[in-house]
Write an enzyme that holds these catalytic residues in place. Structure first.
Site, PDB file in Angstrom:
ATOM      1  N   GLU A 177       0.831  -1.209   0.000  1.00  0.00           N
ATOM      2  CA  GLU A 177       0.000   0.000   0.000  1.00  0.00           C
ATOM      3  C   GLU A 177       0.867   1.261   0.000  1.00  0.00           C
ATOM      4  O   GLU A 177       1.090   1.870   1.054  1.00  0.00           O
ATOM      5  CB  GLU A 177      -0.956   0.013   1.193  1.00  0.00           C
ATOM      6  CG  GLU A 177      -1.922   1.201   1.141  1.00  0.00           C
ATOM      7  CD  GLU A 177      -2.807   1.322   2.371  1.00  0.00           C
ATOM      8  OE1 GLU A 177      -3.755   2.116   2.338  1.00  0.00           O
ATOM      9  OE2 GLU A 177      -2.535   0.624   3.371  1.00  0.00           O
ATOM     10  N   LYS A 214      -2.632  -1.999  -3.081  1.00  0.00           N
ATOM     11  CA  LYS A 214      -3.681  -1.092  -2.610  1.00  0.00           C
ATOM     12  C   LYS A 214      -3.208   0.327  -2.843  1.00  0.00           C
ATOM     13  O   LYS A 214      -2.156   0.726  -2.333  1.00  0.00           O
ATOM     14  CB  LYS A 214      -3.983  -1.335  -1.128  1.00  0.00           C
ATOM     15  CG  LYS A 214      -5.098  -0.433  -0.572  1.00  0.00           C
ATOM     16  CD  LYS A 214      -5.529  -0.868   0.815  1.00  0.00           C
ATOM     17  CE  LYS A 214      -6.619   0.050   1.371  1.00  0.00           C
ATOM     18  NZ  LYS A 214      -7.170  -0.417   2.664  1.00  0.00           N
TER      19      LYS A 214
END
Length: 298
Positions: A177, A214
Site C-alpha cells: 500500500e 492497494k
C-alpha cells in the site's frame, strides 16, 4: 502456499475488501466517529476492548456476511481476538466466507523528500508465523507519498517489495500500500511515477509468489490497468483516502478492474447508539454502494 480457495476468491470473484484495521493513534478518532468519546475509557485496554466490540458488531452483522465482502483487513489485536469463543480469522472464513488479512506495519517514519517510509517492524517473522497459523491469508503494509519526488517514490516502492518478499516467505500474500495522499499538490504526477516504479518492481520480482496492491484512486482513470494484468498481481484495490463515500464510489467506477478496500468510507455512518436493526440497515446500504462501485463500472 496460499490457500487455493481463498486465492480464487480474492483474485477473481466480484466484491470488495473491507478495511477494519484502524490501530494505535487512529483508534480514538475511529471510536469518536462511532460515538464513543475518550472519557468513556480510562486506558488502552479499555479503548481496544471497545474497538473490538465495534468490529465484532460489524463482522457479525447480516449485512457484512454476504457475497459482496470478499475479504477483511484486521488489526493485530482483532486477529488475536474472538467472536464468542471462535478466533476472528476462523470466524470470518468459516462462518462468513470472508478471507482474513492482517495489517502489519507499525506506522510511518517522518516525512523525507515528500514521502514517508514504514517504520521498522520488530518481530515481523514471529507475527507472520502466528498469522499463518491462525488462518490469515495475507497482509497489508502502508507507506505514504505526498510529492512527485522520483527518488523518494523509488525508495517507497523498494521497501514495499522488500517487505512483500518477507511476507511471502511465510506463505502469505502481501498487499503493498504505497498511498498517494488525496490532498497531494502533485497527486497525478506522483501517481504516474509510482505506476512506473511498480511495473519495474513487478518485472524484477524473484520467485513465483503472488502480490496485491492497494492504491489511492488515481487522477487518471485506469492508470493501473497494465499492472492489473501482470501475472504476479492477484488484485489491485483502492483505498478511500478521506474521500466521502459518494465521491470515492464515483471515482472508483471509472477504474475498470479495480475494487474497493475502504475503511473510513465503510464505517462513517455507523454509531454505537443505533439499534441493531438501524445499524444493519445502514451497513447494508453502504456495503451495496461499495460493491456496486467495485463491480459495475462506467
Amino acid at each position: 502456499m496460499p490457500d487455493a480457495t481463498m486465492a480464487e476468491q480474492v483474485s477473481k470473484k466480484p466484491g470488495f475488501i473491507a478495511a477494519l484495521d484502524q490501530s494505535g493513534g487512529s483508534t480514538p478518532k475511529a471510536l469518536a466517529q462511532y460515538g464513543i468519546e475518550p472519557d468513556a475509557y480510562s486506558n488502552d485496554a479499555d479503548m481496544f476492548r471497545l474497538m473490538h466490540e465495534m468490529r465484532v458488531r460489524i463482522i457479525t452483522s447480516p449485512a457484512f456476511q454476504s457475497h459482496e465482502v470478499l475479504a477483511a483487513i484486521l488489526f493485530e489485536k482483532t486477529m488475536d481476538g474472538t467472536v464468542g469463543d471462535v478466533p476472528v480469522p476462523t470466524y470470518l472464513w468459516k462462518n462468513c466466507g470472508i478471507v482474513p488479512f492482517l495489517k502489519i506495519d507499525k506506522g510511518l517514519e517522518e516525512e523525507k523528500d515528500g514521502a514517508q517510509l514504514m517504520k521498522p517492524i520488530p518481530g515481523l517473522d514471529a507475527l507472520l508465523e502466528r498469522a499463518a497459523k491462525l488462518g490469515v491469508y495475507g497482509t497489508k503494509e502502508r507507506s505514504v507519498i505526498r510529492l512527485a519526488n522520483p527518488e523518494a517514490i523509488k525508495a517507497i516502492v523498494q521497501q514495499q517489495f522488500d517487505i512483500a518478499a518477507q511476507v511471502a516467505s511465510h506463505g502469505l500474500v502481501p498487499i503493498m500500500e504505497p498511498e498517494v495522499l488525496v490532498k497531494s499538490p502533485e497527486k497525478a504526477d506522483a501517481e504516474a511515477i509510482l505506476a512506473k516504479e511498480l511495473a519495474l518492481g513487478l518485472d524484477a520480482l524473484p520467485g513465483d509468489y503472488p502480490v496485491m496492491l492497494k492504491v489511492t484512486i488515481p487522477e487518471k482513470a485506469d492508470l493501473y490497468a497494465e499492472i492489473m494484468k501482470h501475472p504476479r498481481m492477484q488484485r489491485v484495490v483502492a483505498l478511500s483516502g478521506g474521500y466521502p463515500l459518494d465521491e470515492a464510489c464515483q471515482k472508483l467506477k471509472a477504474n475498470h478492474g479495480m475494487i474497493a478496500s475502504f475503511s473510513r468510507a465503510l464505517v462513517d455512518d455507523l454509531r454505537v447508539s443505533q439499534s441493531d436493526q438501524e445499524f444493519n440497515a445502514i451497513l447494508s446500504k453502504v456495503v451495496d454502494r461499495i460493491y456496486d462501485a467495485s463491480v459495475n463500472k462506467t
